[in-house]
Motif scaffolding. Structure first.
Motif, short mmCIF file in Angstrom:
data_model
loop_
_atom_site.label_atom_id
_atom_site.label_comp_id
_atom_site.label_asym_id
_atom_site.label_seq_id
_atom_site.Cartn_x
_atom_site.Cartn_y
_atom_site.Cartn_z
N UNK A 52 0.83 -1.20 0.00
CA UNK A 52 0.00 0.00 0.00
C UNK A 52 0.87 1.25 0.00
N UNK A 53 0.23 2.39 -0.21
CA UNK A 53 0.98 3.63 -0.38
C UNK A 53 1.73 4.04 0.88
N UNK A 54 1.23 3.68 2.04
CA UNK A 54 1.94 4.00 3.28
C UNK A 54 2.69 2.80 3.83
N UNK A 55 2.78 1.74 3.03
CA UNK A 55 3.56 0.55 3.40
C UNK A 55 2.96 -0.21 4.57
N UNK A 100 -2.83 3.68 -9.36
CA UNK A 100 -3.32 5.00 -8.96
C UNK A 100 -4.35 4.89 -7.86
N UNK A 101 -3.95 4.30 -6.76
CA UNK A 101 -4.82 4.11 -5.61
C UNK A 101 -3.94 3.82 -4.41
N UNK A 102 -4.47 4.08 -3.24
CA UNK A 102 -3.68 3.84 -2.02
C UNK A 102 -3.61 2.36 -1.66
N UNK A 103 -4.60 1.60 -2.10
CA UNK A 103 -4.67 0.20 -1.69
C UNK A 103 -3.92 -0.73 -2.60
N UNK A 106 -3.67 -7.42 -6.22
CA UNK A 106 -3.03 -8.59 -6.81
C UNK A 106 -3.23 -8.65 -8.32
N UNK A 107 -4.04 -7.75 -8.87
CA UNK A 107 -4.49 -7.87 -10.24
C UNK A 107 -3.77 -6.92 -11.19
N UNK A 108 -3.19 -7.48 -12.23
CA UNK A 108 -2.39 -6.71 -13.17
C UNK A 108 -3.20 -5.58 -13.82
N UNK A 109 -4.46 -5.84 -14.12
CA UNK A 109 -5.25 -4.85 -14.85
C UNK A 109 -5.51 -3.60 -14.02
N UNK A 110 -5.24 -3.66 -12.74
CA UNK A 110 -5.46 -2.49 -11.89
C UNK A 110 -4.22 -1.59 -11.82
N UNK A 111 -3.16 -1.97 -12.50
CA UNK A 111 -1.94 -1.18 -12.50
C UNK A 111 -1.81 -0.45 -13.84
N UNK A 112 -1.66 0.86 -13.78
CA UNK A 112 -1.61 1.66 -15.00
C UNK A 112 -0.20 1.85 -15.52
#
Length: 124
Positions: A52-55, A100-103, A106-112
């Motif tokens: 996550x964005x804050x580790x 583009x999210x803080x959370x 596991x899913x590749x399609x959620x990574x831009x």
């Protein structure tokens, strides 16, 4: 836009360790959840780890749990993947990705955003 550049790959014997780094540039790195994926020869790309964005939250693939550790340093705009007790089946191109999210996801399609990858080869 976020640009990602992986480094730290190489050739290592089984049982050895490597630390991958992913340097990010562009938009505010700390706003993005990050992930590591890998693609072995002849196989589809698969999830390895995410943070996550804050580790505060991390998830791992079952195949690497207990051996790999994902971490990030937002001050350095860098995410890491510490890989211990490496096995020949860990041989793959490892990709860093930003979401583009803080959370974490596991899913590749959620990574831009994706890096070009770094080769990890584990010899037996």
């Amino acid at each position: 836009q976020v640009q990602l550049v992986e480094s730290g790959g190489g050739l290592v014997q089984a049982g050895g360790s490597l630390r991958l780094s992913c340097a990010a540039s562009g938009r505010t790195f700390s706003n993005y959840a990050m992930g590591w994926f890998r693609q072995a020869p002849g196989k589809e790309r698969e999830f390895v780890a995410t943070i996550s964005w804050r580790a505060g939250i991390t998830y791992y693939a079952d195949s690497v749990k207990g051996r790999f550790t994902i971490s990030r340093d937002n001050a350095k705009n860098t995410v890491y993947l510490q890989m211990n007790s490496l096995k020949p089946e860990d041989t793959a191109v490892y990709y860093c990705a930003a979401r583009s999210s803080s959370g974490p996801s596991l899913y590749q399609y959620e990574y831009a955003y994706w890096g070009r990858g770094t080769q990890v080869t584990v010899s037996s």
